[in-house]
Every structure is written in structure tokens, then in C-alpha cells.
Design a protein around this motif. Structure first.
Motif, PDB file in Angstrom:
ATOM      1  N   ALA A  71       0.871  -1.199  -0.186  1.00 28.02           N
ATOM      2  CA  ALA A  71       0.011   0.151  -0.158  1.00 28.02           C
ATOM      3  C   ALA A  71       1.009   1.109   0.060  1.00 28.02           C
ATOM      4  CB  ALA A  71      -0.865  -0.069   1.279  1.00 28.02           C
ATOM      5  N   SER A  72       1.980   1.430   0.912  1.00 30.34           N
ATOM      6  CA  SER A  72       2.944   2.472   0.918  1.00 30.34           C
ATOM      7  C   SER A  72       3.474   2.794  -0.517  1.00 30.34           C
ATOM      8  CB  SER A  72       3.886   2.165   2.208  1.00 30.34           C
ATOM      9  OG  SER A  72       4.967   1.325   1.488  1.00 30.34           O
ATOM     10  N   THR A  73       3.793   1.697  -1.273  1.00 32.07           N
ATOM     11  CA  THR A  73       4.509   1.812  -2.615  1.00 32.07           C
ATOM     12  C   THR A  73       3.632   2.479  -3.485  1.00 32.07           C
ATOM     13  OG1 THR A  73       3.982  -0.367  -3.382  1.00 32.07           O
ATOM     14  CG2 THR A  73       6.154  -0.138  -2.204  1.00 32.07           C
ATOM     15  N   MET A  74       2.269   2.031  -3.480  1.00 31.57           N
ATOM     16  CA  MET A  74       1.142   2.184  -4.697  1.00 31.57           C
ATOM     17  C   MET A  74       0.865   3.810  -4.198  1.00 31.57           C
ATOM     18  SD  MET A  74      -1.011  -1.061  -5.127  1.00 31.57           S
ATOM     19  CE  MET A  74       0.000  -2.563  -6.093  1.00 31.57           C
ATOM     20  N   PHE A  75       0.593   4.154  -2.871  1.00 31.60           N
ATOM     21  CA  PHE A  75       0.246   5.365  -2.698  1.00 31.60           C
ATOM     22  C   PHE A  75       1.192   6.420  -2.329  1.00 31.60           C
ATOM     23  CE2 PHE A  75      -3.047   2.410  -1.601  1.00 31.60           C
ATOM     24  CZ  PHE A  75      -4.242   3.071  -2.215  1.00 31.60           C
ATOM     25  N   GLY A  76       2.475   6.051  -2.268  1.00 32.03           N
ATOM     26  CA  GLY A  76       3.786   6.902  -1.945  1.00 32.03           C
ATOM     27  C   GLY A  76       3.561   7.690  -0.596  1.00 32.03           C
ATOM     28  N   THR A  77       3.119   7.123   0.697  1.00 35.44           N
ATOM     29  CA  THR A  77       2.957   7.695   1.862  1.00 35.44           C
ATOM     30  C   THR A  77       4.481   7.989   2.374  1.00 35.44           C
ATOM     31  OG1 THR A  77       2.924   5.666   2.991  1.00 35.44           O
ATOM     32  CG2 THR A  77       0.905   6.281   2.292  1.00 35.44           C
ATOM     33  N   GLY A  78       4.691   8.933   3.224  1.00 34.72           N
ATOM     34  CA  GLY A  78       5.732   9.434   3.643  1.00 34.72           C
ATOM     35  C   GLY A  78       6.527   8.116   4.604  1.00 34.72           C
ATOM     36  N   LEU A  79       5.607   7.425   5.016  1.00 35.87           N
ATOM     37  CA  LEU A  79       6.195   6.122   5.802  1.00 35.87           C
ATOM     38  C   LEU A  79       6.903   5.141   5.099  1.00 35.87           C
ATOM     39  CD1 LEU A  79       3.723   6.008   8.693  1.00 35.87           C
ATOM     40  CD2 LEU A  79       5.854   6.920   8.904  1.00 35.87           C
ATOM     41  N   ARG A  80       6.855   5.269   3.776  1.00 36.79           N
ATOM     42  CA  ARG A  80       7.336   3.833   2.771  1.00 36.79           C
ATOM     43  C   ARG A  80       8.419   3.578   2.943  1.00 36.79           C
ATOM     44  NH1 ARG A  80       7.421   6.629  -3.234  1.00 36.79           N
ATOM     45  NH2 ARG A  80       9.102   8.147  -2.709  1.00 36.79           N
ATOM     46  N   TRP A  81       9.549   4.496   3.412  1.00 36.01           N
ATOM     47  CA  TRP A  81      10.859   3.878   3.502  1.00 36.01           C
ATOM     48  C   TRP A  81      11.379   3.243   4.929  1.00 36.01           C
ATOM     49  CZ3 TRP A  81      12.861   3.557  -0.838  1.00 36.01           C
ATOM     50  CH2 TRP A  81      12.498   4.411  -1.928  1.00 36.01           C
ATOM     51  N   LEU A 126       9.437   0.883   5.551  1.00 36.94           N
ATOM     52  CA  LEU A 126       8.927  -0.599   5.460  1.00 36.94           C
ATOM     53  C   LEU A 126       9.704  -1.419   4.440  1.00 36.94           C
ATOM     54  CD1 LEU A 126       5.170   0.276   5.553  1.00 36.94           C
ATOM     55  CD2 LEU A 126       5.985  -1.338   6.995  1.00 36.94           C
ATOM     56  N   PRO A 127       9.674  -2.703   4.273  1.00 37.08           N
ATOM     57  CA  PRO A 127      10.720  -3.199   3.441  1.00 37.08           C
ATOM     58  C   PRO A 127      10.510  -3.184   2.084  1.00 37.08           C
ATOM     59  CG  PRO A 127       9.867  -4.654   5.229  1.00 37.08           C
ATOM     60  CD  PRO A 127       9.048  -3.567   5.203  1.00 37.08           C
ATOM     61  N   ALA A 128       9.025  -3.069   1.760  1.00 34.24           N
ATOM     62  CA  ALA A 128       8.628  -3.003   0.146  1.00 34.24           C
ATOM     63  C   ALA A 128       9.295  -1.915  -0.625  1.00 34.24           C
ATOM     64  CB  ALA A 128       7.188  -3.172  -0.001  1.00 34.24           C
ATOM     65  N   SER A 129       8.954  -0.677  -0.027  1.00 35.44           N
ATOM     66  CA  SER A 129       9.766   0.356  -1.022  1.00 35.44           C
ATOM     67  C   SER A 129      11.322   0.288  -1.064  1.00 35.44           C
ATOM     68  CB  SER A 129       9.304   1.771  -0.312  1.00 35.44           C
ATOM     69  OG  SER A 129       8.012   1.972  -0.389  1.00 35.44           O
ATOM     70  N   ASN A 130      12.047  -0.314   0.110  1.00 40.20           N
ATOM     71  CA  ASN A 130      13.282  -0.450   0.029  1.00 40.20           C
ATOM     72  C   ASN A 130      13.702  -1.586  -0.885  1.00 40.20           C
ATOM     73  OD1 ASN A 130      14.770   1.307   2.524  1.00 40.20           O
ATOM     74  ND2 ASN A 130      12.788   0.578   3.207  1.00 40.20           N
ATOM     75  N   THR A 131      12.922  -2.360  -1.288  1.00 34.11           N
ATOM     76  CA  THR A 131      13.081  -3.412  -2.142  1.00 34.11           C
ATOM     77  C   THR A 131      13.066  -3.060  -3.565  1.00 34.11           C
ATOM     78  OG1 THR A 131      12.229  -4.964  -0.640  1.00 34.11           O
ATOM     79  CG2 THR A 131      12.448  -5.808  -2.858  1.00 34.11           C
TER      80      THR A 131
END
Length: 285
Positions: free
Chosen positions: A218-228, A230-235
């Protein structure tokens, strides 16, 4: 020391053989077909339309940088790992015999072997299905397709390999970063399952890992400020870069540091939980 290493290696080998021969591994084949349909075939069709073959590394990079596939790939891995760690039946006597620390070290080695096999299967299938050619630079079928067919520049197929990748980093660098970061992501999920299973001996770890995947996607799709956080965006490598400017959105080295810190904390958590683990009153581990 030598005896401990033999016990660790033997434990890892036993678990790996059990894992790789489990009929459930057929799910991996289903995933590979899904990957071919969703990512590799569209890229192959684009290359054919452009009149030039892809480089055989490019489909794997596309797979490892797809927001949709980064939901399904970890979920399939969790399905393959859902029975682990095994803490019942004959496992109790085995752990008692080799010792808790040797057992956990063997489990971590098993996880690394399982993740390596899982990732190698995805990489190998991506190369095999690509029908591509050898090379170490991005193909014109990727970098120039949008210029030749501007009406297709923003469709789904074009987003499989966005310009954030081929404008910013060498292709081989993208392959290595994608493989390592995806592997680290899977190891984070696995160690989360292990830590909570050791603590509570239930499926809470699996539920927590699914929650991490869902929140990260969800964080990668919506670009929230907390995405970094979480592991998904860092991947996902392309998310670290802009399309044109050389200044990164978020440095890749920081993602490697992030996974290093999280993995170290999870390993420490597993060993801490292991100290308090009691299977029965009569078995001293």
C-alpha cells in the motif's frame, strides 16, 4: 566447534531437503507462469514490435521492480514457508539432541538456502522465458520504445521497466540490487515468522508477515511518507530514483543499511526468544 558446524549444516540440509521435496513447491511453478504472463510476455511482445530482442537480464529486473508482483512473490514464499519452524513431534527430541543455538543457526542457514533457491528459480525462469540475447547494457527495445511509440509511453507494459532504472543505473547493477534486496525482504519476513513462532508457538508470525507485505504494498502504491520505514519500498530499486535527474529520491545504500539493521535485530530477537523457549517440563533444551 567443528561438531557444532556439522550439526548446523546437517540441520539446515535436513530442513532444505524436506522443504524442496514438499508437494507444496508446485506453487512456485504456478508463480513462474503468472510472472511470465504478467511481466515477461508483455516485454517480449514489445521487443518483437520494436524489432530487437531484449537483453535476457531485463525481464528479471522488471519482475523484481513490479509493485504488483512484489505483493504476490512474498505471499507465495510465505505459503511455501508456512509450516516452519517445526516445533512439534520428533522435532523436540532433535532440538534437544543438537542444542537450541545449533538448531536456530541451522534454521537461519536453511532460510538462506531456501531463499536462494526461490530467487534463482525466478531469475532462471525470467531468463528462459525472455528469449533474449546476451548483453550488459540496456536494450534499445527498452530505452527507445517510448520514443518510437509515444502513444504507448504510459501504458502498463511501459511501466514494467521505467526510465527511473535505465536512465540512472547500469543494467548489471540493477540486476544485483534487485536480487539482493528481494532476498533481504524475504529473509525479513521469514525471521519475523520464526521469532513469533518461537515466542508463542502459533501462527501470529505468519499473520504479522502478511501485514508487513500488505502495508508495504500500500505504501508503494500511494507513496506515503512512511514508505521507507517498510521493506517493500526499500526493495523496489526504481523507486530510489527520479526519471531524469541524477539525484536519488532515496539512496540505495540506505536501503542496504536498513535491511542490515532490521535483519540484525530480528536475528537477535530470535536468539533472545530461544533462551526462554520450553517445550515440556521434562525436556531440557
Amino acid at each position: 566447534m567443528r561438531n557444532s558446524l556439522k550439526q548446523i549444516a546437517s540441520s539446515a540440509r535436513t530442513e532444505y531437503v524436506s522443504w524442496i521435496t514438499n508437494p507444496r513447491v508446485v506453487i512456485l511453478g504456478v508463480l513462474l507462469i503468472f510472472i511470465k504472463t504478467l511481466a515477461i510476455d508483455p516485454l517480449s511482445n514489445r521487443a518483437e514490435k520494436f524489432g530487437e530482442k531484449m537483453i535476457f537480464w531485463e525481464p528479471f529486473i522488471a519482475v523484481g521492480n513490479s509493485q504488483m508482483l512484489m505483493l504476490f512473490i512474498p505471499l507465495v514464499f510465505l505459503m511455501l514457508l508456512s509450516d516452519y519452524p517445526k516445533l512439534g513431534g520428533n522435532a523436540l527430541f532433535y532440538i534437544s539432541r543438537i542444542g537450541k543455538r545449533n538448531w536456530l543457526c541451522g534454521q537461519i542457514l536453511f532460510l538462506i538456502m531456501a531463499i536462494g533457491t526461490f530467487m534463482a528459480a525466478i531469475l532462471g525462469a525470467s531468463i528462459l522465458f525472455s528469449g533474449g540475447r546476451f548483453g550488459d547494457n540496456w536494450s534499445d527495445a527498452v530505452t527507445k520504445y517510448g520514443a518510437r511509440f509515444p502513444a504507448e509511453a504510459y501504458n502498463f507494459d511501459s511501466q514494467l521497466l521505467p526510465s527511473n532504472l535505465y536512465n540512472q543505473i547500469p543494467m548489471i547493477t540493477a540486476v544485483v540490487q534487485t536480487f539482493v534486496l528481494m532476498s533481504a525482504y524475504l529473509l525479513v519476513l521469514a525471521l519475523t515468522i520464526y521469532a513469533l513462532k518461537i515466542c508463542f508457538n502459533n501462527s501470529s508470525g505468519l499473520a504479522a508477515a502478511v501485514g508487513v507485505i500488505a502495508a508495504g504494498t500500500a505504501s508503494t502504491m500511494f507513496g506515503t511518507g512512511l514508505r521507507w520505514a517498510l521493506p517493500a519500498s526499500n526493495t523496489i530499486v526504481w523507486m530510489h530514483y527520479t526519471e531524469i535527474l541524477s539525484e536519488p529520491v532515496y539512496p540505495v545504500w540506505a536501503s542496504f543499511a536498513y535491511f542490515g539493521a532490521v535483519l540484525a535485530a530480528l536475528v537477535a530477537l530470535n536468539f533472545t526468544a530461544l533462551k526462554k523457549l520450553k517445550f515440556t517440563e521434562s525436556v531440557e533444551l
